[in-house]
Write a protein that holds these residues in place. Sequence first.
Motif, short mmCIF file in Angstrom:
data_model
loop_
_atom_site.label_atom_id
_atom_site.label_comp_id
_atom_site.label_asym_id
_atom_site.label_seq_id
_atom_site.Cartn_x
_atom_site.Cartn_y
_atom_site.Cartn_z
N LYS A 42 17.25 -10.45 8.19
CA LYS A 42 15.90 -10.33 7.65
C LYS A 42 15.56 -8.87 7.34
CE LYS A 42 11.12 -11.60 8.93
NZ LYS A 42 10.31 -12.22 10.01
N ASP A 48 16.93 -16.18 2.21
CA ASP A 48 16.70 -17.20 3.24
C ASP A 48 17.87 -18.17 3.37
OD1 ASP A 48 14.25 -16.15 3.93
OD2 ASP A 48 13.08 -17.57 2.71
N LEU A 241 12.34 -21.30 9.37
CA LEU A 241 11.59 -21.31 8.10
C LEU A 241 10.29 -22.10 8.21
CD1 LEU A 241 14.38 -21.78 5.40
CD2 LEU A 241 13.40 -19.68 6.32
#
Length: 397
Positions: A42, A48, A241
């Motif tokens: 990240k 993602d 997520l």
Amino acid sequence: MRESVHTNTSLCSKGMLAVIAAQFLSAFGDNALLFATLALLKAEFYPDWSQPILQMVFVGAYIIFAPFVGQVADSFPKGRVMMFANGLKLLGAASICFGINPFIGYTLVGVGAAAYSPAKYGILGELTTGDKLVKANGLMESSTIAAILLGSVAGGVLADWNVLAALGVCAVVYGGAVVANLFIPKLPVARPGQSWRFTPMTSSFFNACRVLWRNGETRFSLMGTSLFWGAGVTLRFLLVLWVPVALGITDNATPTYLNAMVAIGIVVGAGAAAKLVTLETVARCMPAGILIGVGVLFFSLQHALLPAYALLILIGLLGGFFVVPLNALLQARGKHTVGAGNAIAVQNLGENMAMLLMLGLYSLAVKVGVPVVGVGVGFGALFALAITGLWVWLRRR
């Protein structure tokens, strides 16, 4: 110096406590490292969809080395195999600390984990037997889940403070696991004298696969545990997520707290399974498996933290009750057919193929833009249907 160890060893013996301590530290490091490495991805602006790829390289190591690690576990004292495997994990975590590509370092950790798994479960059947084996599995799973709980939270919290510090703590914990392995008694080799040539090794492994998949009880165990762990690893990434989408929270710690709720539930469920299920009544765990999928479905629709916590604890409880008896069944039956180490290696192949498939589908869904809530609902429904089908098949045998 070789110690005499009897198969009815107490669950509080020196050998069993050393195994549990080593497993706790190793599992703590695995889970802290996952969330610390996710934080690193990240921070370095990886997309993602690359997050499940991290786990897929880890899983890939299990699949590639599956034909060999069972024989390694059965050809050497299992405590020493566990020590070597934790040393590989230590090397992988340290390499990420020193700036090596995280996917490479995490692959090395996966190789260590692949070698570790047949030994850690196979040694239980050498330290104890009979009804104590189910209880030993409950103790192992409870220790593992406690480590998942604490390791996940530690990885997320430390990563919010300093990612490099989080990675360094993981390396230190793996070092502690190596030391704990030194206190495991040096047990007799389970299956000495096996060939180390490539063709006989692979032939032996695939023969073990055939034996276990042709037997109704072991096939049932393999299918159930593969579905469970494939679902479990996918849920873990789904949470990462889901949190910012459903709750609007973007830190690294909150997904680890939610994973901790699952861990708390599994500890309770594993304890309940040890008391309520025996090798002769394994089918009692099946309704819990179906309800796992239903729980995930309802969880995906939540938008508040408190009901999310409650549902994840329930999902974990059902998961512990479901998977512990299946593990014990495979160990007990596999020990007398293909060897405990080979049985766990075959189980690892099935579980990791399921993980690879589910993670691949999950990564693809995220990449093409499927909403996270939709992924969760579909995933929960499919899991419930799969376990229902497995139960129907079991009842018709």
